[in-house]
Design a protein around this motif. Structure first.
Motif, short mmCIF file in Angstrom:
data_model
loop_
_atom_site.label_atom_id
_atom_site.label_comp_id
_atom_site.label_asym_id
_atom_site.label_seq_id
_atom_site.Cartn_x
_atom_site.Cartn_y
_atom_site.Cartn_z
N MET A 126 -38.86 19.10 30.68
CA MET A 126 -38.90 19.95 31.69
C MET A 126 -38.99 19.40 33.16
N SER A 127 -39.98 18.43 33.07
CA SER A 127 -40.01 17.59 34.36
C SER A 127 -38.80 17.04 34.95
N THR A 128 -38.16 16.30 33.80
CA THR A 128 -36.84 15.92 34.60
C THR A 128 -35.84 16.77 34.79
N LYS A 129 -35.71 17.87 34.32
CA LYS A 129 -34.76 18.87 34.61
C LYS A 129 -35.34 19.46 35.78
N LEU A 130 -36.48 19.39 36.22
CA LEU A 130 -37.14 20.15 37.43
C LEU A 130 -36.72 19.17 38.66
N ALA A 131 -36.91 18.00 38.45
CA ALA A 131 -36.49 16.95 39.50
C ALA A 131 -34.84 17.03 39.75
N GLU A 132 -34.18 17.13 38.55
CA GLU A 132 -32.59 17.37 38.90
C GLU A 132 -32.34 18.52 39.72
N MET A 133 -32.99 19.76 39.18
CA MET A 133 -32.88 21.00 40.02
C MET A 133 -33.37 20.93 41.63
N SER A 134 -34.43 20.08 41.58
CA SER A 134 -34.92 19.97 43.25
C SER A 134 -33.81 19.23 43.91
N THR A 135 -33.02 18.09 43.43
CA THR A 135 -32.12 17.34 43.84
C THR A 135 -30.96 18.15 44.31
N LYS A 136 -30.54 19.04 43.33
CA LYS A 136 -29.35 20.02 43.63
C LYS A 136 -29.63 21.15 44.58
N LEU A 137 -31.12 21.38 44.64
CA LEU A 137 -31.29 22.40 45.77
C LEU A 137 -31.32 21.58 46.95
N ALA A 138 -31.70 20.43 47.30
CA ALA A 138 -31.52 19.72 48.48
C ALA A 138 -30.18 19.51 48.82
N GLU A 139 -29.19 19.34 48.17
CA GLU A 139 -27.93 19.26 48.29
C GLU A 139 -27.35 20.48 48.66
N MET A 140 -27.71 21.57 48.12
CA MET A 140 -27.33 23.07 48.54
C MET A 140 -27.83 23.32 49.85
N SER A 141 -29.02 22.81 50.20
CA SER A 141 -29.74 23.19 51.60
C SER A 141 -28.77 22.26 52.50
N THR A 142 -28.66 21.33 52.20
CA THR A 142 -27.74 20.25 53.18
C THR A 142 -26.38 20.99 53.37
N LYS A 143 -25.74 21.46 52.40
CA LYS A 143 -24.35 22.26 52.63
C LYS A 143 -24.74 23.61 53.17
N LEU A 144 -25.59 24.16 53.09
CA LEU A 144 -25.76 25.48 53.58
C LEU A 144 -25.86 25.07 55.28
N ALA A 145 -26.60 24.03 55.57
CA ALA A 145 -26.95 23.68 57.07
C ALA A 145 -25.72 23.46 57.67
N GLU A 146 -24.77 22.48 57.29
CA GLU A 146 -23.63 22.15 57.43
C GLU A 146 -22.68 23.49 57.65
N PHE A 147 -22.75 24.38 56.73
CA PHE A 147 -21.86 25.66 56.76
C PHE A 147 -22.33 26.42 58.13
N LYS A 148 -23.73 26.42 58.05
CA LYS A 148 -24.15 27.40 59.32
C LYS A 148 -23.72 26.58 60.52
N THR A 149 -23.70 25.20 60.79
CA THR A 149 -23.23 24.68 62.02
C THR A 149 -21.90 24.81 62.03
N ASP A 150 -20.99 24.89 61.09
CA ASP A 150 -19.58 25.47 61.46
C ASP A 150 -19.39 26.81 61.78
N LEU A 151 -20.30 27.50 61.22
CA LEU A 151 -20.27 29.03 61.56
C LEU A 151 -20.47 29.16 63.00
N ILE A 152 -21.72 28.70 63.44
CA ILE A 152 -21.85 28.65 64.84
C ILE A 152 -20.75 28.29 65.76
N LYS A 153 -20.21 27.08 65.36
CA LYS A 153 -19.11 26.67 66.31
C LYS A 153 -18.03 27.65 66.27
#
Length: 108
Positions: free
Chosen positions: A60-87
């Motif tokens: 479960m700890s390993t899966k939690l670390a994987e989910m944390s990594t994916k969440l960070a990736e999604m957060s980055t993509k969301l920030a990029e999308f927000k920037t594009d939307l503002i532009k």
């Protein structure tokens, strides 16, 4: 699995000494023996369960670390999308302002 040591004879003898008949004492001793055999956990049972729980927690700890990594990736993509939307929003507002100014100059 190690069996729990339970002396049915000594238990039956104690019951007889307390006033139970021999049949009652035997019946009680055998019933209690079944309970002890089927429902009491030994140290080995608990150690095996502890090993299983530890293994599952590590998984479960390993899966939690994987989910944390994916969440960070999604957060980055969301920030990029927000920037594009503002532009796009600012670009559209500027284009609309230009159109309105052009129309006003054209009409006057």
């Amino acid at each position: 699995m190690t069996a729990v040591v339970f002396d049915t004879l000594a238990y039956a003898e104690r019951l007889e000494a307390a006033g139970f008949t021999a049949e009652q004492a035997k019946g009680q001793a055998h019933a209690l023996r079944e309970i002890v055999d089927n429902q009491i956990a030994t140290k080995q049972d608990i150690a095996a369960l502890d090993g299983d729980v530890t293994t599952k927690l590590a998984g479960m700890s390993t899966k939690l670390a994987e989910m944390s990594t994916k969440l960070a990736e999604m957060s980055t993509k969301l920030a990029e999308f927000k920037t594009d939307l503002i532009k796009w929003h600012i670009g559209t507002m500027l284009a609309m302002t230009g159109l309105i100014v052009g129309l006003l100059k054209f009409l006057h």
